[in-house]
Design a protein around this motif. Structure first.
Motif, PDB file in Angstrom:
ATOM      1  N   LYS A 126      14.927  -1.922   2.356  1.00 47.07           N
ATOM      2  CA  LYS A 126      15.820  -3.076   2.521  1.00 47.07           C
ATOM      3  C   LYS A 126      15.611  -3.757   3.875  1.00 47.07           C
ATOM      4  CE  LYS A 126      19.378  -1.479  -0.681  1.00 47.07           C
ATOM      5  NZ  LYS A 126      20.777  -0.960  -0.841  1.00 47.07           N
ATOM      6  N   ALA A 127      15.310  -2.964   4.901  1.00 52.57           N
ATOM      7  CA  ALA A 127      14.986  -3.559   6.204  1.00 52.57           C
ATOM      8  C   ALA A 127      13.697  -4.367   6.114  1.00 52.57           C
ATOM      9  CB  ALA A 127      14.858  -2.461   7.263  1.00 52.57           C
ATOM     10  N   ILE A 128      12.735  -3.855   5.349  1.00 49.41           N
ATOM     11  CA  ILE A 128      11.472  -4.564   5.159  1.00 49.41           C
ATOM     12  C   ILE A 128      11.693  -5.864   4.404  1.00 49.41           C
ATOM     13  CG2 ILE A 128       9.254  -4.460   3.944  1.00 49.41           C
ATOM     14  CD1 ILE A 128       9.218  -1.437   4.662  1.00 49.41           C
ATOM     15  N   THR A 172       0.848  -1.191   0.000  1.00 48.63           N
ATOM     16  CA  THR A 172       0.000   0.000   0.000  1.00 48.63           C
ATOM     17  C   THR A 172       0.887   1.247   0.000  1.00 48.63           C
ATOM     18  OG1 THR A 172      -0.196   0.343   2.405  1.00 48.63           O
ATOM     19  CG2 THR A 172      -1.645  -1.297   1.400  1.00 48.63           C
ATOM     20  N   GLY A 173       0.363   2.334  -0.536  1.00 47.58           N
ATOM     21  CA  GLY A 173       1.166   3.550  -0.630  1.00 47.58           C
ATOM     22  C   GLY A 173       2.327   3.378  -1.580  1.00 47.58           C
ATOM     23  N   CYS A 174       2.103   2.649  -2.685  1.00 44.78           N
ATOM     24  CA  CYS A 174       3.196   2.225  -3.567  1.00 44.78           C
ATOM     25  C   CYS A 174       3.687   3.316  -4.511  1.00 44.78           C
ATOM     26  CB  CYS A 174       2.751   1.016  -4.389  1.00 44.78           C
ATOM     27  SG  CYS A 174       1.480   1.437  -5.629  1.00 44.78           S
ATOM     28  N   ALA A 175       2.986   4.435  -4.608  1.00 46.22           N
ATOM     29  CA  ALA A 175       3.297   5.410  -5.652  1.00 46.22           C
ATOM     30  C   ALA A 175       4.465   6.325  -5.320  1.00 46.22           C
ATOM     31  CB  ALA A 175       2.056   6.252  -5.962  1.00 46.22           C
ATOM     32  N   SER A 176       4.885   6.379  -4.058  1.00 44.67           N
ATOM     33  CA  SER A 176       5.957   7.305  -3.698  1.00 44.67           C
ATOM     34  C   SER A 176       6.653   6.844  -2.417  1.00 44.67           C
ATOM     35  CB  SER A 176       5.414   8.728  -3.504  1.00 44.67           C
ATOM     36  OG  SER A 176       4.498   8.756  -2.414  1.00 44.67           O
ATOM     37  N   GLY A 177       7.776   7.479  -2.119  1.00 46.01           N
ATOM     38  CA  GLY A 177       8.469   7.277  -0.852  1.00 46.01           C
ATOM     39  C   GLY A 177       8.804   5.826  -0.548  1.00 46.01           C
ATOM     40  N   ILE A 178       8.580   5.439   0.689  1.00 41.99           N
ATOM     41  CA  ILE A 178       8.916   4.089   1.135  1.00 41.99           C
ATOM     42  C   ILE A 178       8.132   3.046   0.357  1.00 41.99           C
ATOM     43  CG2 ILE A 178       8.840   2.496   3.095  1.00 41.99           C
ATOM     44  CD1 ILE A 178       9.289   4.933   4.919  1.00 41.99           C
ATOM     45  N   GLY A 179       6.851   3.312   0.079  1.00 38.74           N
ATOM     46  CA  GLY A 179       6.043   2.349  -0.660  1.00 38.74           C
ATOM     47  C   GLY A 179       6.588   2.077  -2.044  1.00 38.74           C
ATOM     48  N   LEU A 180       7.038   3.109  -2.738  1.00 35.46           N
ATOM     49  CA  LEU A 180       7.645   2.937  -4.058  1.00 35.46           C
ATOM     50  C   LEU A 180       8.947   2.149  -3.944  1.00 35.46           C
ATOM     51  CD1 LEU A 180       7.903   3.484  -7.086  1.00 35.46           C
ATOM     52  CD2 LEU A 180       8.877   5.727  -6.517  1.00 35.46           C
ATOM     53  N   ALA A 181       9.763   2.485  -2.960  1.00 32.17           N
ATOM     54  CA  ALA A 181      11.034   1.778  -2.784  1.00 32.17           C
ATOM     55  C   ALA A 181      10.799   0.305  -2.472  1.00 32.17           C
ATOM     56  CB  ALA A 181      11.843   2.437  -1.666  1.00 32.17           C
ATOM     57  N   VAL A 182       9.805   0.004  -1.627  1.00 36.89           N
ATOM     58  CA  VAL A 182       9.483  -1.393  -1.321  1.00 36.89           C
ATOM     59  C   VAL A 182       9.031  -2.118  -2.581  1.00 36.89           C
ATOM     60  CG1 VAL A 182       7.893  -2.906  -0.075  1.00 36.89           C
ATOM     61  CG2 VAL A 182       8.939  -0.965   1.095  1.00 36.89           C
ATOM     62  N   THR A 183       8.181  -1.468  -3.367  1.00 38.87           N
ATOM     63  CA  THR A 183       7.716  -2.060  -4.621  1.00 38.87           C
ATOM     64  C   THR A 183       8.892  -2.393  -5.528  1.00 38.87           C
ATOM     65  OG1 THR A 183       5.607  -0.882  -4.505  1.00 38.87           O
ATOM     66  CG2 THR A 183       6.319  -1.643  -6.675  1.00 38.87           C
ATOM     67  N   GLN A 184       9.811  -1.452  -5.685  1.00 36.94           N
ATOM     68  CA  GLN A 184      10.983  -1.671  -6.546  1.00 36.94           C
ATOM     69  C   GLN A 184      11.869  -2.790  -6.008  1.00 36.94           C
ATOM     70  OE1 GLN A 184      12.382   2.371  -6.347  1.00 36.94           O
ATOM     71  NE2 GLN A 184      11.507   2.912  -8.338  1.00 36.94           N
ATOM     72  N   GLN A 185      12.058  -2.824  -4.702  1.00 40.17           N
ATOM     73  CA  GLN A 185      12.907  -3.849  -4.108  1.00 40.17           C
ATOM     74  C   GLN A 185      12.282  -5.237  -4.251  1.00 40.17           C
ATOM     75  OE1 GLN A 185      15.911  -3.769  -2.518  1.00 40.17           O
ATOM     76  NE2 GLN A 185      16.282  -1.570  -2.660  1.00 40.17           N
ATOM     77  N   LEU A 186      10.988  -5.349  -4.005  1.00 40.28           N
ATOM     78  CA  LEU A 186      10.331  -6.654  -4.113  1.00 40.28           C
ATOM     79  C   LEU A 186      10.322  -7.143  -5.556  1.00 40.28           C
ATOM     80  CD1 LEU A 186       7.308  -6.255  -1.652  1.00 40.28           C
ATOM     81  CD2 LEU A 186       9.430  -7.518  -1.272  1.00 40.28           C
ATOM     82  N   LEU A 187      10.093  -6.250  -6.500  1.00 41.25           N
ATOM     83  CA  LEU A 187      10.157  -6.640  -7.904  1.00 41.25           C
ATOM     84  C   LEU A 187      11.558  -7.102  -8.273  1.00 41.25           C
ATOM     85  CD1 LEU A 187       7.978  -3.829  -9.528  1.00 41.25           C
ATOM     86  CD2 LEU A 187       7.425  -6.276  -9.425  1.00 41.25           C
ATOM     87  N   ALA A 188      12.577  -6.452  -7.732  1.00 44.80           N
ATOM     88  CA  ALA A 188      13.955  -6.855  -7.995  1.00 44.80           C
ATOM     89  C   ALA A 188      14.242  -8.254  -7.462  1.00 44.80           C
ATOM     90  CB  ALA A 188      14.923  -5.845  -7.380  1.00 44.80           C
ATOM     91  N   HIS A 189      13.507  -8.661  -6.428  1.00 42.10           N
ATOM     92  CA  HIS A 189      13.646 -10.010  -5.867  1.00 42.10           C
ATOM     93  C   HIS A 189      12.640 -10.986  -6.465  1.00 42.10           C
ATOM     94  CE1 HIS A 189      16.740  -9.430  -2.793  1.00 42.10           C
ATOM     95  NE2 HIS A 189      16.197  -8.254  -2.525  1.00 42.10           N
TER      96      HIS A 189
END
Length: 279
Positions: free
Chosen positions: A252-254, A29-46
């Motif tokens: 990355k912590a997430i 949730t909150g995927c469009a910016s900030g931490i949510g965007l970074a989490v989305t990018q990191q999970l897709l990378a994995h």
């Protein structure tokens, strides 16, 4: 698995695919910016498949073209009636009836109003977005996780989850409440293979972090902010020797908490705050 069951066995990491996310589905949730965007990018990378939810539009240019097939965005208001359930239905319709990970990032800052001046509107909006929506998201995904006896939930709280000197009464209450919800879910479903943890970021270079640092929220409660500003000055104003924490560092912590390396970590509130919470 990313570890050996016994220490005297040869460790042979999987090279063909990323074992962390291959074949798994995450909701952010909150995927469009900030931490949510970074989490989305990191999970897709994995190699996770990711269903991203946000009230604002998503810029697909911020996701690699090669990842577009494993990413689906749904625009909606999680604080609206049925919003969380709709987001989960969209995820299941897109990726099938498995949900491995939920990351509750979406959040709303208050205007630093104290208990003697907080308006009904500010209180209702902040609690609905920061506390009610994450709990409703957990309620919606738990049946899928219980069915396969496995799942990881990460709630993004804040330094305000453990301190009263960070924000106004609405934001502070919402994040304290989110920690309570995290612990309750962790304990209640510990025997169902489900883990629920929280991260508590400090001063972040994100939309909320910038709002805090710049005093850009309106209507601004100057008196309330004056009481917490000295605490914010410890971290919210970066310097060359003490830069702000980036969303990707929190992400990355997430990702760590999602993975097998954290398989026995459950019900914690992990500070990502450069020792701000130690004050």
């Amino acid at each position: 698995m990313l570890y050996n069951p016994t220490p005297d066995a040869l460790f042979a990491p999987v090279a063909a695919v990323d074992p962390l996310g291959f074949g798994k589905v995450a909701i952010v949730t909150g995927c469009a910016s900030g931490i949510g965007l970074a989490v989305t990018q990191q999970l897709l990378a994995h190699q996770f498949s990711v269903c991203g939810l946000d009230i604002t539009s998503f810029n697909y240019d911020l996701v690699r073209v090669t990842d577009h097939g494993r990413f689906h965005f749904h625009k909606g208001d999680l604080a609206a009636a049925g919003g969380c359930e709709e987001g989960v239905r969209i995820c299941v319709a897109t990726f099938g009836s498995r949900i491995d990970v939920l990351v509750n990032v979406a959040g709303l800052m208050d205007n630093f109003s104290s208990a003697d001046g907080v308006s009904d509107d500010v209180w209702d909006k902040v609690i609905a977005t920061n506390l009610t929506a994450p709990v409703m998201m957990m309620r919606a995904v738990l049946p899928f996780m219980k069915a396969k006896r496995d799942g990881a939930i990460i709630n993004v709280a804040s330094t305000a989850a453990t301190s009263g000197a960070v924000a106004g009464v609405a934001y502070t209450s919402s994040k304290h409440g989110l920690i309570g919800a995290t612990k309750n879910v962790a304990w209640r479903f510990r025997n169902d293979g489900i883990r629920c943890n929280a991260v508590c970021p400090g001063a972040i270079d994100s939309s909320i972090g910038k709002a805090i640092a710049n005093g850009s929220n309106e209507p601004w409660d100057a008196e309330g902010f004056a009481e917490v500003e000295p605490f914010h000055a410890l971290q919210a104003k970066p310097s060359a020797s003490a830069p702000t924490i980036t969303p990707h560092e929190v992400a990355k912590a997430i990702v760590f908490l999602v993975g097998d390396h954290a398989r026995t970590i459950n019900g914690i509130s992990l500070p990502v705050d450069k020792a701000w919470g130690a004050v």
